[in-house]
Each structure stands twice: as structure tokens, then as C-alpha cells.
Design a protein around this motif. Structure first.
Motif, mmCIF file in Angstrom:
data_model
loop_
_atom_site.group_PDB
_atom_site.id
_atom_site.type_symbol
_atom_site.label_atom_id
_atom_site.label_comp_id
_atom_site.label_asym_id
_atom_site.label_seq_id
_atom_site.Cartn_x
_atom_site.Cartn_y
_atom_site.Cartn_z
ATOM 1 N N CYS A 27 34.657 33.974 43.136
ATOM 2 C CA CYS A 27 34.684 35.350 42.629
ATOM 3 C C CYS A 27 34.115 35.358 41.216
ATOM 4 O O CYS A 27 34.317 34.408 40.456
ATOM 5 C CB CYS A 27 36.102 35.914 42.629
ATOM 6 S SG CYS A 27 36.160 37.652 42.116
ATOM 7 N N PHE A 29 34.911 37.782 39.035
ATOM 8 C CA PHE A 29 35.893 38.411 38.148
ATOM 9 C C PHE A 29 36.994 37.391 37.845
ATOM 10 O O PHE A 29 37.069 36.335 38.476
ATOM 11 C CB PHE A 29 36.510 39.655 38.802
ATOM 12 C CG PHE A 29 35.610 40.879 38.837
ATOM 13 C CD1 PHE A 29 34.291 40.836 38.414
ATOM 14 C CD2 PHE A 29 36.099 42.092 39.307
ATOM 15 C CE1 PHE A 29 33.475 41.963 38.452
ATOM 16 C CE2 PHE A 29 35.295 43.229 39.348
ATOM 17 C CZ PHE A 29 33.985 43.177 38.926
ATOM 18 N N CYS A 31 40.573 38.446 37.217
ATOM 19 C CA CYS A 31 41.697 39.375 37.022
ATOM 20 C C CYS A 31 42.984 38.627 36.667
ATOM 21 O O CYS A 31 43.327 37.633 37.316
ATOM 22 C CB CYS A 31 41.938 40.173 38.302
ATOM 23 S SG CYS A 31 40.478 41.047 38.885
ATOM 24 N N CYS A 34 45.310 38.237 39.709
ATOM 25 C CA CYS A 34 44.755 37.715 40.968
ATOM 26 C C CYS A 34 45.801 36.903 41.732
ATOM 27 O O CYS A 34 46.352 35.930 41.228
ATOM 28 C CB CYS A 34 43.538 36.852 40.681
ATOM 29 S SG CYS A 34 42.723 36.287 42.182
ATOM 30 N N ARG A 40 39.252 31.921 43.695
ATOM 31 C CA ARG A 40 38.263 32.254 42.670
ATOM 32 C C ARG A 40 37.235 31.127 42.538
ATOM 33 O O ARG A 40 36.101 31.350 42.136
ATOM 34 C CB ARG A 40 38.937 32.492 41.311
ATOM 35 C CG ARG A 40 39.712 33.811 41.246
ATOM 36 C CD ARG A 40 40.043 34.169 39.802
ATOM 37 N NE ARG A 40 38.834 34.151 39.008
ATOM 38 C CZ ARG A 40 38.521 33.205 38.121
ATOM 39 N NH1 ARG A 40 39.321 32.188 37.892
ATOM 40 N NH2 ARG A 40 37.397 33.288 37.453
ATOM 41 N N GLY A 70 38.687 36.060 47.085
ATOM 42 C CA GLY A 70 37.426 35.966 46.381
ATOM 43 C C GLY A 70 36.631 37.277 46.400
ATOM 44 O O GLY A 70 37.192 38.340 46.562
ATOM 45 N N GLN A 97 34.821 44.233 45.279
ATOM 46 C CA GLN A 97 35.104 44.927 44.017
ATOM 47 C C GLN A 97 33.854 45.634 43.495
ATOM 48 O O GLN A 97 33.845 46.160 42.383
ATOM 49 C CB GLN A 97 35.721 43.997 42.961
ATOM 50 C CG GLN A 97 35.483 42.509 43.105
ATOM 51 C CD GLN A 97 34.193 41.988 42.561
ATOM 52 O OE1 GLN A 97 33.152 42.625 42.640
ATOM 53 N NE2 GLN A 97 34.241 40.772 42.019
ATOM 54 N N LYS A 121 39.109 48.774 39.672
ATOM 55 C CA LYS A 121 40.080 48.011 38.887
ATOM 56 C C LYS A 121 40.709 48.829 37.763
ATOM 57 O O LYS A 121 41.846 48.569 37.359
ATOM 58 C CB LYS A 121 39.395 46.781 38.286
ATOM 59 C CG LYS A 121 38.840 45.822 39.327
ATOM 60 C CD LYS A 121 39.960 45.093 40.020
ATOM 61 C CE LYS A 121 39.444 44.019 40.953
ATOM 62 N NZ LYS A 121 40.538 43.320 41.637
HETATM 63 S S1 SF4 Z 1 41.807 39.896 42.248
HETATM 64 FE FE1 SF4 Z 1 39.944 39.902 43.499
HETATM 65 S S2 SF4 Z 1 38.337 40.526 42.070
HETATM 66 FE FE2 SF4 Z 1 40.060 39.847 40.822
HETATM 67 S S3 SF4 Z 1 39.671 37.668 40.404
HETATM 68 FE FE3 SF4 Z 1 40.963 37.773 42.242
HETATM 69 S S4 SF4 Z 1 39.532 37.737 43.936
HETATM 70 FE FE4 SF4 Z 1 38.353 38.270 42.112
#
Ligand code: SF4
Length: 227
Positions: A27, A29, A31, A34, A40, A70, A97, A121
């Protein structure tokens, strides 16, 4: 494709369908909240061949496949991967996302996606506070506009952590997706395996505040839910 996990059956992820969920690894991002920090990283957990063997065995028992992460759209071969799923005649739901509108567009324009669930988000100006890394706001806006105009079916969704997003932020998100079909507010539930361990002591807002947020969102979209 780099695959990080498989949930063999779910009745609740894809509206009205019996689905499997395949998790892609990696991923872009970061977050705080997460739930899948191990997803990730771009570390494979099982092979694409194993996944398709599984699908072939489940033909007639499953209606659909959810492709989630991810972030699936970070993979250049996502198109080929989903094409293979579609060849087997499954409905496909894509979770994204929205950071790669070109990938989403290509999939939808080739009739490879039946349902998109796109995370919003935060209000655009507050993305960094939630995803903890820089973002291309124009890409997020482009994905929103494309999904609203062209996805066969879709939902937007926002995870809410108390102290991270307030009712005013939900109003801003509502303006961002004004006229959209459907939005879900997702109550954050802490666990001990979060990307940012400090979030394990955080929680969702109270039921009263969640309802205020839902009512705020309902002024902008066709259907607004809390889950
Ligand atoms: S919540 Fe989703 S967009 Fe955010 S880091 Fe995790 S996998 Fe990535």
C-alpha cells in the motif's frame, strides 16, 4: 500480483452476494489506524496459482470476489489479475483508496468491475492527518468523480476515530461526494495489531456523535449508514 491473504467466504462484504476476499499486499498510504499493517509491505503470502486453483474449486459456490488490500491499484498487473477472475464468471468488487484513478478507469471501462468501495479518508485538506504521508489530492478527486459517474455500483466509506475526524470533517467529506449514491461511516475498532500502536487506546465516537455524523452525511448522499 503479490497476494497477502485470502478469506474463503463472506456473506457481508459484497452486498447480496457470497464472496471470497483476496488481499493484495502493498500500500502507498500509511494510515495510523491500518488494521492490516502486514499488508502494507509487498511480501507475498501465497501464490496467484494457488488463488486461481481455489477459485476453480469454488465455482458454483461463490458469486463474487472482493479484491482488497493493502491497495490493489498499486500493482501494474491488477488488470490481468482481475481479467482472469472475470473469465471465470465471478462478480468483482474492488476496494480502493482512490490514489490511482487511471487504474480504476481502465478496469471499469473494460467491464471488469461490478462494485467499487472507495475509502474517503478525510476532507482533502486533512488527508495527511489520517494517512500519515503525502497524497495527490487531484488523484483522489478524479477517482471520486469517475466512480460517481461511471462505476456500475459503488459506495464511499470513511473510518471514524474519535479525535481524528469530527462532524465538521464529515460535512466537508459530504460536500466532496455531494450527490453520491451511498456512504458508510465505519466505526473504528481498536486491536493490538495497528500500524500506529498508540491507536490501540483510541475508539470510535459515541453512538450519538455517529448518528450526528450520519445525519450530516445524509444531507449530501442518497443513502448514509453507520457500520
Ligand atoms: S488502511 Fe488501507 S489505505 Fe490505509 S495504510 Fe492500511 S491498507 Fe493502506
Amino acid at each position: 500480483m503479490i497476494l497477502g491473504g485470502l478469506q474463503k467466504t463472506t456473506l457481508i462484504d459484497y452486498p447480496g452476494k457470497i464472496a471470497a476476499i483476496v488481499f493484495t499486499a502493498g500500500c502507498n498510504f500509511n494510515c495510523h489506524y491500518c488494521y492490516n499493517p502486514e499488508l502494507r509491505s509487498f511480501s507475498p503470502n501465497f501464490s496467484v496459482e494457488e488463488f486461481f486453483k481455489f477459485l476453480d474449486r469454488r465455482k458454483g459456490q461463490l458469486d463474487a470476489v472482493t479484491v482488497t488490500g493493502g491497495e490493489p491499484t498499486v500493482h501494474a498487473d491488477l488488470f490481468d489479475f482481475i481479467s482472469e477472475i472475470k473469465k471465470r464468471d465471478f462478480f468483482v468488487k474492488l476496494d480502493t483508496q482512490g490514489s490511482n484513478p487511471a487504474a480504476v478507469r481502465k478496469l471499469v471501462e473494460n467491464n471488469l468491475i461490478d462494485y467499487i468501495a472507495m475509502d474517503i479518508k478525510a476532507p482533502l485538506l486533512r488527508y495527511f492527518d489520517v494517512i500519515n504521508c503525502p497524497v495527490n489530492n487531484a488523484a483522489i478527486s478524479e477517482s471520486i468523480e469517475f466512480v460517481m459517474a461511471h462505476a456500475p455500483d459503488y459506495e464511499f466509506r470513511t473510518t471514524v476515530v474519535e479525535g481524528q475526524l469530527g462532524v465538521d470533517d464529515i460535512e466537508e467529506i459530504g460536500k466532496l461526494i455531494h450527490g453520491a449514491k451511498r456512504h458508510y461511516l465505519q466505526k473504528f475498532v481498536a486491536n493490538n495489531n495497528l500500524n500506529d500502536p498508540t491507536y490501540s487506546s483510541f475508539h470510535a465516537p459515541s453512538e450519538i456523535v455517529m448518528e450526528e455524523m450520519r445525519a450530516t452525511m445524509a444531507r449530501h448522499v442518497g443513502e448514509a449508514f453507520v457500520r
